[in-house]
Design a protein around this motif. Structure first.
Motif, PDB file in Angstrom:
ATOM      1  N   PRO A  27       7.496   9.651 -12.194  1.00  0.00           N
ATOM      2  CA  PRO A  27       7.327  10.034 -10.786  1.00  0.00           C
ATOM      3  C   PRO A  27       5.857  10.254 -10.400  1.00  0.00           C
ATOM      4  O   PRO A  27       5.438   9.889  -9.297  1.00  0.00           O
ATOM      5  CB  PRO A  27       8.113  11.345 -10.675  1.00  0.00           C
ATOM      6  N   THR A  28       5.064  10.839 -11.318  1.00  0.00           N
ATOM      7  CA  THR A  28       3.644  11.051 -11.036  1.00  0.00           C
ATOM      8  C   THR A  28       2.936   9.708 -10.914  1.00  0.00           C
ATOM      9  O   THR A  28       2.113   9.500 -10.015  1.00  0.00           O
ATOM     10  CB  THR A  28       2.990  11.914 -12.137  1.00  0.00           C
ATOM     11  N   ARG A  29       3.270   8.801 -11.802  1.00  0.00           N
ATOM     12  CA  ARG A  29       2.689   7.455 -11.750  1.00  0.00           C
ATOM     13  C   ARG A  29       3.003   6.796 -10.410  1.00  0.00           C
ATOM     14  O   ARG A  29       2.136   6.201  -9.776  1.00  0.00           O
ATOM     15  CB  ARG A  29       3.233   6.600 -12.892  1.00  0.00           C
ATOM     16  N   ALA A  30       4.237   6.907  -9.937  1.00  0.00           N
ATOM     17  CA  ALA A  30       4.625   6.308  -8.655  1.00  0.00           C
ATOM     18  C   ALA A  30       3.798   6.883  -7.507  1.00  0.00           C
ATOM     19  O   ALA A  30       3.325   6.133  -6.644  1.00  0.00           O
ATOM     20  CB  ALA A  30       6.112   6.517  -8.406  1.00  0.00           C
ATOM     21  N   ARG A  31       3.596   8.199  -7.496  1.00  0.00           N
ATOM     22  CA  ARG A  31       2.788   8.816  -6.439  1.00  0.00           C
ATOM     23  C   ARG A  31       1.325   8.355  -6.528  1.00  0.00           C
ATOM     24  O   ARG A  31       0.683   8.078  -5.514  1.00  0.00           O
ATOM     25  CB  ARG A  31       2.868  10.342  -6.519  1.00  0.00           C
ATOM     26  N   CYS A  32       0.819   8.273  -7.742  1.00  0.00           N
ATOM     27  CA  CYS A  32      -0.571   7.839  -7.937  1.00  0.00           C
ATOM     28  C   CYS A  32      -0.759   6.376  -7.523  1.00  0.00           C
ATOM     29  O   CYS A  32      -1.756   6.025  -6.888  1.00  0.00           O
ATOM     30  CB  CYS A  32      -0.993   8.032  -9.391  1.00  0.00           C
ATOM     31  N   LEU A  33       0.196   5.545  -7.867  1.00  0.00           N
ATOM     32  CA  LEU A  33       0.109   4.139  -7.469  1.00  0.00           C
ATOM     33  C   LEU A  33       0.163   3.991  -5.953  1.00  0.00           C
ATOM     34  O   LEU A  33      -0.501   3.120  -5.376  1.00  0.00           O
ATOM     35  CB  LEU A  33       1.215   3.314  -8.135  1.00  0.00           C
ATOM     36  N   GLU A  34       0.940   4.830  -5.301  1.00  0.00           N
ATOM     37  CA  GLU A  34       1.003   4.792  -3.833  1.00  0.00           C
ATOM     38  C   GLU A  34      -0.352   5.196  -3.244  1.00  0.00           C
ATOM     39  O   GLU A  34      -0.825   4.569  -2.293  1.00  0.00           O
ATOM     40  CB  GLU A  34       2.116   5.700  -3.310  1.00  0.00           C
ATOM     41  N   LYS A  35      -0.984   6.235  -3.797  1.00  0.00           N
ATOM     42  CA  LYS A  35      -2.327   6.623  -3.337  1.00  0.00           C
ATOM     43  C   LYS A  35      -3.310   5.459  -3.519  1.00  0.00           C
ATOM     44  O   LYS A  35      -4.118   5.175  -2.634  1.00  0.00           O
ATOM     45  CB  LYS A  35      -2.833   7.841  -4.112  1.00  0.00           C
ATOM     46  N   LEU A  36      -3.213   4.811  -4.662  1.00  0.00           N
ATOM     47  CA  LEU A  36      -4.092   3.682  -4.948  1.00  0.00           C
ATOM     48  C   LEU A  36      -3.814   2.526  -3.984  1.00  0.00           C
ATOM     49  O   LEU A  36      -4.736   1.894  -3.468  1.00  0.00           O
ATOM     50  CB  LEU A  36      -3.925   3.232  -6.404  1.00  0.00           C
ATOM     51  N   ARG A  37      -2.543   2.253  -3.721  1.00  0.00           N
ATOM     52  CA  ARG A  37      -2.170   1.177  -2.806  1.00  0.00           C
ATOM     53  C   ARG A  37      -2.769   1.414  -1.421  1.00  0.00           C
ATOM     54  O   ARG A  37      -3.292   0.502  -0.791  1.00  0.00           O
ATOM     55  CB  ARG A  37      -0.639   1.052  -2.710  1.00  0.00           C
ATOM     56  N   VAL A  38      -2.724   2.663  -0.937  1.00  0.00           N
ATOM     57  CA  VAL A  38      -3.281   3.001   0.374  1.00  0.00           C
ATOM     58  C   VAL A  38      -4.788   2.719   0.395  1.00  0.00           C
ATOM     59  O   VAL A  38      -5.304   2.121   1.344  1.00  0.00           O
ATOM     60  CB  VAL A  38      -2.973   4.474   0.739  1.00  0.00           C
ATOM     61  N   LEU A  39      -5.491   3.129  -0.652  1.00  0.00           N
ATOM     62  CA  LEU A  39      -6.934   2.876  -0.727  1.00  0.00           C
ATOM     63  C   LEU A  39      -7.233   1.377  -0.775  1.00  0.00           C
ATOM     64  O   LEU A  39      -8.140   0.888  -0.098  1.00  0.00           O
ATOM     65  CB  LEU A  39      -7.542   3.559  -1.950  1.00  0.00           C
ATOM     66  N   LEU A  40      -6.456   0.665  -1.571  1.00  0.00           N
ATOM     67  CA  LEU A  40      -6.669  -0.781  -1.703  1.00  0.00           C
ATOM     68  C   LEU A  40      -6.391  -1.502  -0.387  1.00  0.00           C
ATOM     69  O   LEU A  40      -7.081  -2.464  -0.033  1.00  0.00           O
ATOM     70  CB  LEU A  40      -5.806  -1.352  -2.821  1.00  0.00           C
ATOM     71  N   LYS A  41      -5.379  -1.033   0.329  1.00  0.00           N
ATOM     72  CA  LYS A  41      -5.049  -1.644   1.615  1.00  0.00           C
ATOM     73  C   LYS A  41      -6.205  -1.462   2.596  1.00  0.00           C
ATOM     74  O   LYS A  41      -6.542  -2.381   3.347  1.00  0.00           O
ATOM     75  CB  LYS A  41      -3.761  -1.040   2.175  1.00  0.00           C
ATOM     76  N   LYS A  42      -6.846  -0.288   2.588  1.00  0.00           N
ATOM     77  CA  LYS A  42      -7.998  -0.042   3.460  1.00  0.00           C
ATOM     78  C   LYS A  42      -9.150  -0.995   3.140  1.00  0.00           C
ATOM     79  O   LYS A  42      -9.947  -1.328   4.009  1.00  0.00           O
ATOM     80  CB  LYS A  42      -8.488   1.399   3.318  1.00  0.00           C
TER      81      LYS A  42
END
Length: 193
Positions: A172-187
């Motif tokens: 679950p922590t990995r999923a939240r971290c990947l989502e944070k990373l995805r948001v940054l990458l999308k920007k």
């Protein structure tokens, strides 16, 4: 490699070559030609290919002569360049024999090589962006993602032990971290590359 030239004589010759003295160039080539040919032959090249290495090496020297600062560096420069040219010729020969057995043309081979080079550049750029975005997320996420994806194959037990995160919380922590990373990458328009 040792040359029959004493350092001061080689230095004078280098300076004359830099001023485009044809006789000096002829002496320089005469002095180093056997070394260049022997390097090409040691790389397993036939005579015609060794001649290609010879020409490419001295053409490269002609183009780079002003950047060679000392005569002491000249023999090593020529040897290194000859070796690189020999490897390049061997690589090309290997590709053309593969090309002939695969039934593709030289133009197709060149297009394929250009595509591979372009893809490598894109991958390197994406990797740099990804790493810079990972560096921007919070420390806990950064350490978890680095442990899971950048430090080689680790199982959850090893990650749990090294980071002090319970095994059951890693997913679950990995999923939240990947989502944070995805948001940054999308920007950064990462997904549009």
């Amino acid at each position: 490699m040792q040359t029959p030239w004493n350092p001061s004589e080689l230095s004078r010759l280098l300076e004359k070559c830099k001023s485009k003295d044809a006789r000096a160039w002829s002496r320089l080539v005469d002095n180093f030609q056997s070394m260049v040919y022997s390097i090409a032959r040691r790389h397993g090249l036939e005579r015609d290919d060794a001649e290609d290495v010879f020409l490419a090496t001295f053409q490269s020297l002609l183009n780079s002569i002003d950047r060679i600062e000392s005569a002491a560096a000249l023999p090593k420069w020529i040897g290194t360049t000859a070796s690189r040219e020999a490897l390049r010729v061997r690589r090309i020969r290997g590709r053309t024999s593969d090309m002939e057995s695969a039934g593709i043309t030289l133009d197709e081979l060149v297009a394929k090589e250009e595509t591979c080079a372009e893809n490598s550049a894109i991958e390197a750029n994406q990797s740099a962006i990804l790493r810079s975005m990972v560096a921007k997320i919070d420390e806990r996420c950064r350490k978890l993602l680095e442990a899971l994806y950048f430090e080689g194959e680790k199982n959850y037990s090893e990650v749990s032990e090294s980071l002090g995160i319970p095994v059951g919380a890693i997913g679950p922590t990995r999923a939240r971290c990947l989502e944070k990373l995805r948001v940054l990458l999308k920007k950064e328009s990462f997904f549009e590359i």
